[in-house]
Design a protein around this motif. Sequence first.
Motif, PDB file in Angstrom:
ATOM      1  N   PRO A 110      56.292  89.042 -31.082  1.00 35.25           N
ATOM      2  CA  PRO A 110      55.990  90.204 -31.938  1.00 35.25           C
ATOM      3  C   PRO A 110      54.953  89.855 -33.002  1.00 35.25           C
ATOM      4  N   GLY A 111      55.008  88.616 -33.516  1.00 34.82           N
ATOM      5  CA  GLY A 111      54.049  88.194 -34.534  1.00 34.82           C
ATOM      6  C   GLY A 111      52.638  88.130 -33.987  1.00 34.82           C
ATOM      7  N   ILE A 112      52.493  87.624 -32.761  1.00 39.05           N
ATOM      8  CA  ILE A 112      51.162  87.511 -32.151  1.00 39.05           C
ATOM      9  C   ILE A 112      50.619  88.891 -31.766  1.00 39.05           C
ATOM     10  N   VAL A 113      51.445  89.667 -31.033  1.00 37.06           N
ATOM     11  CA  VAL A 113      50.974  90.979 -30.568  1.00 37.06           C
ATOM     12  C   VAL A 113      50.729  91.908 -31.760  1.00 37.06           C
ATOM     13  N   GLY A 114      51.679  91.918 -32.707  1.00 37.87           N
ATOM     14  CA  GLY A 114      51.505  92.749 -33.901  1.00 37.87           C
ATOM     15  C   GLY A 114      50.256  92.341 -34.667  1.00 37.87           C
ATOM     16  N   GLY A 115      50.009  91.044 -34.755  1.00 35.76           N
ATOM     17  CA  GLY A 115      48.822  90.552 -35.456  1.00 35.76           C
ATOM     18  C   GLY A 115      47.539  90.988 -34.765  1.00 35.76           C
ATOM     19  N   LEU A 116      47.518  90.886 -33.431  1.00 35.56           N
ATOM     20  CA  LEU A 116      46.316  91.300 -32.689  1.00 35.56           C
ATOM     21  C   LEU A 116      46.047  92.794 -32.873  1.00 35.56           C
ATOM     22  N   ILE A 117      47.125  93.594 -32.820  1.00 34.56           N
ATOM     23  CA  ILE A 117      46.960  95.045 -33.010  1.00 34.56           C
ATOM     24  C   ILE A 117      46.477  95.332 -34.440  1.00 34.56           C
TER      25      ILE A 117
END
Lengths: 172, 108
Positions: free
Chosen positions: B91-98
Amino acid sequence: MAAKRKTYSSPYLAGVGLGLVLLASFFITGHGLGASGSMMSAVVAVEKVFSPEHVNQNEYLAKYGGGDTNPLKDWYVFELVGVLVGGLISGALAGRVKKETNHGPRINKRQRWIFAVIGGALFGFGARLARGCTSGVALSGGAVLSLGAWITMMSIFAGAYALAFVFRKLWI
Amino acid sequence: MFAPLEITHDFRLEISLLIGFLIGIGFGFFLERGGFGNSRKLALQFYFRDLTVFKVMFTAIVTAMTGMIFFNAFGWLDIDSIYINPTYLWPGIVGGLIMGAGFVIGGY
């Protein structure tokens, strides 16, 4: 003289100031600063007017304002109101308070606003997924050396740099 | 150890909210000082034309971090009761990319 007053502080000076505010937050409250969580509280407050049952049923929403709790009586909500006041004070002192739309020379105001809404929606969604935004995770989590916070911070930069070329017309 | 003050002193809600408001004023003041009120200035970091964001952000992180280490060494601040953001990798990676996509599209 007027032009000189409009220039921003040295980023290092502003950074030390911001760091001291962040340090004060940790020293007084035990936690850092935030921004996106207050928007979440505002959303829950509106939803509670129309459908309090749904707020109570959804565990995540209930955390922000289930039962008798007022979602707006929250530390981060008051902090965000303070951010608006503080920004206005700084802007007023520097003679920067005016209505404007910041964008690159190759697009118009209307296009900029459309992209602002799209970008804002994406940012808000991403912030909920990552449990915080550039303030609550990257800045505050970064200062306490949270591994997850640094991963999210790097992902934010990675996402933005990866798409920078595609959206260059918006800014340059 | 007498800090974090809210944890060692158990403030009333009104006091706590007032502190939040005051800290927010400081937060907003220095963000605006640094130029974070201008979305184009923020976005230009992604074209290496204005690196204000990096300078302000990492100076702030280092300042707060150093302060906490010293306060802890002086015996003022109990560093163990400081909130540390939990790690949820994906969630941290995907949320960060978004968020990054939203940042370069929206400007903030």
